[in-house]
Design a protein around this motif. Structure first.
Motif, PDB file in Angstrom:
ATOM      1  N   PHE A 440     -87.691 125.159 -55.761  1.00  0.00           N
ATOM      2  CA  PHE A 440     -88.963 124.878 -55.108  1.00  0.00           C
ATOM      3  C   PHE A 440     -88.803 124.918 -53.600  1.00  0.00           C
ATOM      4  CE2 PHE A 440     -91.651 121.853 -52.872  1.00  0.00           C
ATOM      5  CZ  PHE A 440     -92.899 122.401 -53.137  1.00  0.00           C
ATOM      6  N   GLU A 445     -89.956 127.414 -48.751  1.00  0.00           N
ATOM      7  CA  GLU A 445     -89.594 127.627 -47.352  1.00  0.00           C
ATOM      8  C   GLU A 445     -89.607 129.121 -47.013  1.00  0.00           C
ATOM      9  OE1 GLU A 445     -89.623 125.131 -45.486  1.00  0.00           O
ATOM     10  OE2 GLU A 445     -89.271 123.492 -46.908  1.00  0.00           O
ATOM     11  N   MET A 469    -100.552 119.145 -36.497  1.00  0.00           N
ATOM     12  CA  MET A 469    -100.373 119.614 -37.864  1.00  0.00           C
ATOM     13  C   MET A 469    -101.713 120.041 -38.444  1.00  0.00           C
ATOM     14  SD  MET A 469     -97.676 118.276 -40.146  1.00  0.00           S
ATOM     15  CE  MET A 469     -97.053 118.818 -41.602  1.00  0.00           C
ATOM     16  N   ALA A 524     -80.676 120.517 -40.359  1.00  0.00           N
ATOM     17  CA  ALA A 524     -81.434 119.946 -41.467  1.00  0.00           C
ATOM     18  C   ALA A 524     -81.833 118.504 -41.162  1.00  0.00           C
ATOM     19  CB  ALA A 524     -80.603 119.989 -42.747  1.00  0.00           C
ATOM     20  N   ASP A 525     -81.023 117.846 -40.341  1.00  0.00           N
ATOM     21  CA  ASP A 525     -81.336 116.441 -40.055  1.00  0.00           C
ATOM     22  C   ASP A 525     -81.907 116.271 -38.648  1.00  0.00           C
ATOM     23  OD1 ASP A 525     -79.072 117.020 -38.734  1.00  0.00           O
ATOM     24  OD2 ASP A 525     -77.908 115.317 -39.466  1.00  0.00           O
ATOM     25  N   PRO A 529     -90.506 116.976 -36.379  1.00  0.00           N
ATOM     26  CA  PRO A 529     -91.231 117.095 -37.646  1.00  0.00           C
ATOM     27  C   PRO A 529     -91.346 118.531 -38.132  1.00  0.00           C
ATOM     28  CG  PRO A 529     -92.752 116.598 -35.856  1.00  0.00           C
ATOM     29  CD  PRO A 529     -91.373 116.578 -35.277  1.00  0.00           C
ATOM     30  N   ARG A 532     -87.154 122.315 -39.906  1.00  0.00           N
ATOM     31  CA  ARG A 532     -86.049 121.857 -40.741  1.00  0.00           C
ATOM     32  C   ARG A 532     -85.884 122.744 -41.972  1.00  0.00           C
ATOM     33  NH1 ARG A 532     -88.293 117.835 -41.201  1.00  0.00           N
ATOM     34  NH2 ARG A 532     -87.692 116.605 -39.421  1.00  0.00           N
ATOM     35  N   MET A 536     -82.621 123.582 -44.438  1.00  0.00           N
ATOM     36  CA  MET A 536     -82.499 123.002 -45.777  1.00  0.00           C
ATOM     37  C   MET A 536     -82.124 124.077 -46.788  1.00  0.00           C
ATOM     38  SD  MET A 536     -85.504 120.163 -45.753  1.00  0.00           S
ATOM     39  CE  MET A 536     -85.854 120.596 -47.392  1.00  0.00           C
TER      40      MET A 536
ATOM     41  N   ASP B  21     -96.357 118.909 -50.367  1.00  0.00           N
ATOM     42  CA  ASP B  21     -96.065 119.965 -49.400  1.00  0.00           C
ATOM     43  C   ASP B  21     -97.211 120.021 -48.391  1.00  0.00           C
ATOM     44  OD1 ASP B  21     -98.148 121.151 -50.695  1.00  0.00           O
ATOM     45  OD2 ASP B  21     -96.951 122.707 -51.684  1.00  0.00           O
ATOM     46  N   LEU B  54     -90.743 118.377 -53.074  1.00  0.00           N
ATOM     47  CA  LEU B  54     -90.936 117.975 -51.682  1.00  0.00           C
ATOM     48  C   LEU B  54     -90.468 119.140 -50.818  1.00  0.00           C
ATOM     49  CD1 LEU B  54     -91.410 115.101 -50.353  1.00  0.00           C
ATOM     50  CD2 LEU B  54     -88.946 114.942 -50.214  1.00  0.00           C
ATOM     51  N   ASP B  55     -91.228 119.527 -49.796  1.00  0.00           N
ATOM     52  CA  ASP B  55     -90.718 120.591 -48.933  1.00  0.00           C
ATOM     53  C   ASP B  55     -90.579 120.082 -47.501  1.00  0.00           C
ATOM     54  OD1 ASP B  55     -93.186 120.609 -47.786  1.00  0.00           O
ATOM     55  OD2 ASP B  55     -93.612 122.725 -48.164  1.00  0.00           O
ATOM     56  N   SER B  56     -90.243 120.996 -46.593  1.00  0.00           N
ATOM     57  CA  SER B  56     -89.924 120.546 -45.236  1.00  0.00           C
ATOM     58  C   SER B  56     -91.158 120.029 -44.498  1.00  0.00           C
ATOM     59  CB  SER B  56     -89.270 121.674 -44.437  1.00  0.00           C
ATOM     60  OG  SER B  56     -90.178 122.738 -44.258  1.00  0.00           O
ATOM     61  N   SER B  57     -92.366 120.529 -44.835  1.00  0.00           N
ATOM     62  CA  SER B  57     -93.522 119.960 -44.129  1.00  0.00           C
ATOM     63  C   SER B  57     -93.787 118.524 -44.565  1.00  0.00           C
ATOM     64  CB  SER B  57     -94.779 120.818 -44.240  1.00  0.00           C
ATOM     65  OG  SER B  57     -94.746 121.639 -45.340  1.00  0.00           O
ATOM     66  N   LEU B  59     -91.438 116.437 -45.163  1.00  0.00           N
ATOM     67  CA  LEU B  59     -90.506 115.659 -44.341  1.00  0.00           C
ATOM     68  C   LEU B  59     -91.106 115.415 -42.957  1.00  0.00           C
ATOM     69  CD1 LEU B  59     -87.129 117.404 -45.265  1.00  0.00           C
ATOM     70  CD2 LEU B  59     -88.048 115.264 -46.150  1.00  0.00           C
ATOM     71  N   GLY B  60     -91.744 116.454 -42.420  1.00  0.00           N
ATOM     72  CA  GLY B  60     -92.407 116.306 -41.123  1.00  0.00           C
ATOM     73  C   GLY B  60     -93.477 115.226 -41.179  1.00  0.00           C
ATOM     74  N   MET B  61     -94.216 115.188 -42.281  1.00  0.00           N
ATOM     75  CA  MET B  61     -95.275 114.179 -42.413  1.00  0.00           C
ATOM     76  C   MET B  61     -94.672 112.782 -42.495  1.00  0.00           C
ATOM     77  SD  MET B  61     -98.071 115.957 -44.895  1.00  0.00           S
ATOM     78  CE  MET B  61     -97.414 117.456 -45.550  1.00  0.00           C
ATOM     79  N   LEU B  63     -91.953 111.821 -41.103  1.00  0.00           N
ATOM     80  CA  LEU B  63     -91.522 111.446 -39.753  1.00  0.00           C
ATOM     81  C   LEU B  63     -92.708 110.968 -38.922  1.00  0.00           C
ATOM     82  CD1 LEU B  63     -88.877 114.177 -38.888  1.00  0.00           C
ATOM     83  CD2 LEU B  63     -88.493 111.747 -39.313  1.00  0.00           C
ATOM     84  N   MET B  64     -93.851 111.620 -39.116  1.00  0.00           N
ATOM     85  CA  MET B  64     -95.044 111.192 -38.368  1.00  0.00           C
ATOM     86  C   MET B  64     -95.488 109.796 -38.807  1.00  0.00           C
ATOM     87  SD  MET B  64     -97.277 114.597 -38.153  1.00  0.00           S
ATOM     88  CE  MET B  64     -96.491 116.110 -37.711  1.00  0.00           C
ATOM     89  N   ALA B  92     -81.771 116.192 -45.592  1.00  0.00           N
ATOM     90  CA  ALA B  92     -82.395 115.947 -44.288  1.00  0.00           C
ATOM     91  C   ALA B  92     -81.825 114.699 -43.627  1.00  0.00           C
ATOM     92  CB  ALA B  92     -83.900 115.804 -44.464  1.00  0.00           C
TER      93      ALA B  92
END
Lengths: 570, 101
Positions: A440, A445, A469, A524-525, A529, A532, A536, B21, B54-57, B59-61, B63-64, B92
């Motif tokens: 996924f 990505e 965003m 990755a870390d 926001p 990344r 990953m 996502d 779960l995707d990288s966006s 993760l961005g959310m 963090l916000m 991450a």
């Protein structure tokens, strides 16, 4: 003070002892020279006060012997006598006395003379204490250096430099070198090498290069590209070193199978690519700044790529190598370096350079560290890097082979939720099904990267806050709605290789590509926001690469544990 | 993705279900805004028990959310991270940013 009083006349001994005691001193009295020497050994007095003529040994002989035994230490000796005679006085001072007092003498005078000695003794003791302290510090520092040297050797994993493709030489001006060499293999068996040069030499220089070692090994092990690695190293130098401390570094990735080298150089002399005949050409046209100079926003991780066949060598070196001076202060220089490379056969080049530098330096002391790292195009032990020629797996493959390719035009891209669609298809296959979590992430990505950046030309950097965003998503919808042409093709293939089962995922778009070296560089870390995602994917896969322009991404995922050893061709 | 918010004793839980996502951005943001408005809030927990992916966006959310909560003086923890979700959170390195239970 403790005073040794030597006087053979009992009457004089009595009065002198009483006087000195009244002045506040501890007095040890003896009446002959030999006994005086024994008392000196036993009592270790601050001051010796002696008469001239004594039984056993006279005052001159006693003084000479006392001073001999005192050695380096200052031992005050005073003569106290009734003989007012210049010749005797001179002789007393010559054998080591500090004063000559003629009796009768007032208590005030005796006190004043002893006070002078007391003052000088105090000064001497302070100096002595300081000397002792210094010696203690010196011993402690030597011990710490010893421990630090041990620790540093462990930290740099020097054994990885035994890689058959590498030969190297390092010469340090102090116990510790500010020059550091490191090497490690990625899961995809690409070789990463590092040559770093911290400012100065000695322990401080060695400490300066430490922060970059961990990211080099850790990220190489996870298969990150060197662009991401140098970016992280730069961040670490800024994070850990005092402001104004920079580290010159060269990092290269050598892919033996595809026969190319990718290189980044910041602050070291330009690395050289050598032909079999020894002709040298620069391996870098870009001149990056050393690590730690620029903040992450300004930092340039752009690498350069060259073909790197079996007949070629890569030479990376620190400035100490060409700056090594002879007794006349003349540097070894790039011209001499090139001349040795041209004159010596590839296998003997390292030894040739080492000998040439030693010959050039002669008796001149090394003032800076020097390091040289050579990587040859094809390692001596070819089997290590060519698993495809290894013995084929004996057991029949447990997993099947399948592949599909899905090409979507703008109209379908607008309409379909592509990632779940693919995931649903993939989950029909044994093996891949168990990995749907990773798939996924990888599929979404890659797909979003192709759609957002390849076709819609959106800029992730606006996703900095919630409003950004929102704007990004709004813009995405708007642009997608009017996307006239543009295709995304996703290709998946499961295959057997080197006894393991692998999945190849290729995502191709018809966009103009994007600067993957710069965008794929976030760790990755990272704390941001965005940015990344690709890191990953890299962390999850055995290998992850973009083509040059950045519109074709290829990911290899190992499906079976035994896949980890080899690595298939992309 | 579905969101469900419940609050009790100064603690609010945002339960997520499905695929987290970029499409989930609006739902997630609404849930966060709602939670931050609740009275006497000290801690926000995001429950991933029913999240498939779960995707990288996402993760961005997260963090916000963390930034917003921190500026309001609240703690954020992530709960019931399993399987694919746990893997992504680990890659991450979110363990250093969030309390994970």
């Amino acid at each position: 003070m403790k005073i040794l009083l030597v006087e053979d006349n009992p009457h004089d001994l009595y009065f002198a002892r009483r006087e000195l005691t009244q002045l506040g001193h501890a007095v040890v009295g003896v009446d002959d020279g030999v006994a005086a020497l024994a008392a000196y050994e036993r009592e270790r007095p601050d001051v010796v006060v002696t008469d001239i003529y004594l039984p056993g040994m006279d005052g001159f002989a006693l003084t000479r012997e006392v001073q001999r035994r005192a050695g380096q230490r200052w031992q005050p000796v005073l003569f106290l006598t009734g003989h007012r005679d210049d010749a005797l006085q001179v002789q007393a001072l010559r054998v080591g006395a500090d004063g000559y007092i003629v009796k009768p003498v007032s208590a005030e005078m005796l006190d004043a003379r002893l006070k002078v000695i007391e003052r000088l003794l105090l000064v001497q003791r302070r100096a002595q204490d300081r000397g002792d302290e210094l010696a203690k510090y010196y011993a402690a520092a030597a011990e710490e250096r010893h421990i630090a040297a041990h620790l540093l050797r462990r930290l740099v994993n020097a054994d990885k430099l035994d890689d058959p493709a590498i030969s190297h030489w390092i010469s340090t001006a102090a116990i510790f070198g500010g020059d550091l060499l490191a090497a490690a293999r990625t899961p995809g068996r690409a070789l990463h090498v590092l040559l770093a040069d911290g400012p100065g030499h000695g322990l401080a220089a060695a400490i300066n290069v430490l922060p970059i070692i961990a990211p080099f090994y850790r990220m190489t092990e996870k298969g990150f590209g060197i662009d991401a690695i140098v970016r992280e190293m730069n961040a670490k130098v800024r994070q850990f070193l005092p402001e104004g401390r920079f580290v010159a570094a060269t990092v290269a990735a050598i892919d033996f199978r595809e026969a190319y080298v990718r290189i980044w150089n910041g602050g070291n002399p330009t690395p050289l690519l050598l032909s079999a005949a020894g002709a040298a050409e620069p391996a870098c046209a870009l001149r990056h700044l050393p690590l730690g100079v620029l903040d992450d926003g300004e930092f340039e991780a752009t690498t350069e790529t060259h073909a790197f066949g079996a007949d070629r060598q890569l030479a990376i070196y620190s400035d100490g190598l060409i700056e090594a001076e002879n007794v006349a202060g003349e540097p070894f220089g790039a011209a001499r370096l090139a001349a040795v490379f041209a004159a010596v056969a590839p296998a003997a080049r390292l030894a040739g350079i080492v000998a040439a530098i030693a010959g050039h330096r002669g008796d001149a002391a090394a003032v800076d560290d020097a390091a040289l790292l050579l990587v040859r195009g094809e390692p001596a032990n070819a089997a290590v890097d060519q698993p495809q020629t290894a013995v084929p797996p004996a057991a029949p493959p447990e997993q099947g082979r399948w592949s599909f390719s899905l090409r979507l035009s703008a109209r379908e891209l607008r309409r379909l939720d592509v990632v779940p669609l693919l995931l649903g298809l993939v989950s029909q296959f044994e093996g891949a099904r168990d990995r749907s979590g990773e798939l996924f992430v990888i599929l979404s990505e890659l797909f979003n990267n192709s759609l957002d950046h390849g076709l819609l030309r959106l800029d992730s950097r606006q996703k900095l806050d919630a409003e950004g965003m929102e704007r990004f998503l709004h813009e995405r919808e708007a642009r997608l709605a009017v996307l006239g042409d543009g295709d995304i093709e996703l290709e998946m293939e499961q295959f057997e290789h080197a006894g393991g089962t692998w999945l190849r995922i290729v995502c191709r778009d018809t966009g103009a590509g994007f600067d993957h070296a710069a965008r794929g560089g976030a760790a990755a870390d990272s704390d941001l926001p965005f940015g990344r995602g690709l890191a990953m994917v890299r962390a999850m896969s055995s290998s992850f690469e973009f083509n040059d322009i950045g519109n074709v991404a290829t990911v290899i995922l190992a499906l079976t544990p035994n896949s980890a050893g080899g690595n298939p061709e992309i | 993705m579905d969101t469900n918010v419940s609050s009790a004793d100064g603690r609010s839980v945002i339960r997520l279900a499905g695929r987290f996502d970029f499409n989930a951005h609006r739902e997630f943001r609404e849930a966060v805004d709602q939670v931050l408005k609740s009275d006497g809030l000290r801690e926000i927990q995001v429950d991933f028990g029913a999240v498939d992916y779960l995707d990288s966006s996402a993760l961005g959310m997260l963090l916000m959310l963390r930034d917003k909560a921190r500026s309001a003086g609240k703690d954020v923890s992530l709960a019931n991270c399993r399987g694919a979700v746990k893997q992504v959170i680990e890659i991450a390195n979110f363990g250093k940013l969030f309390a994970i239970s």
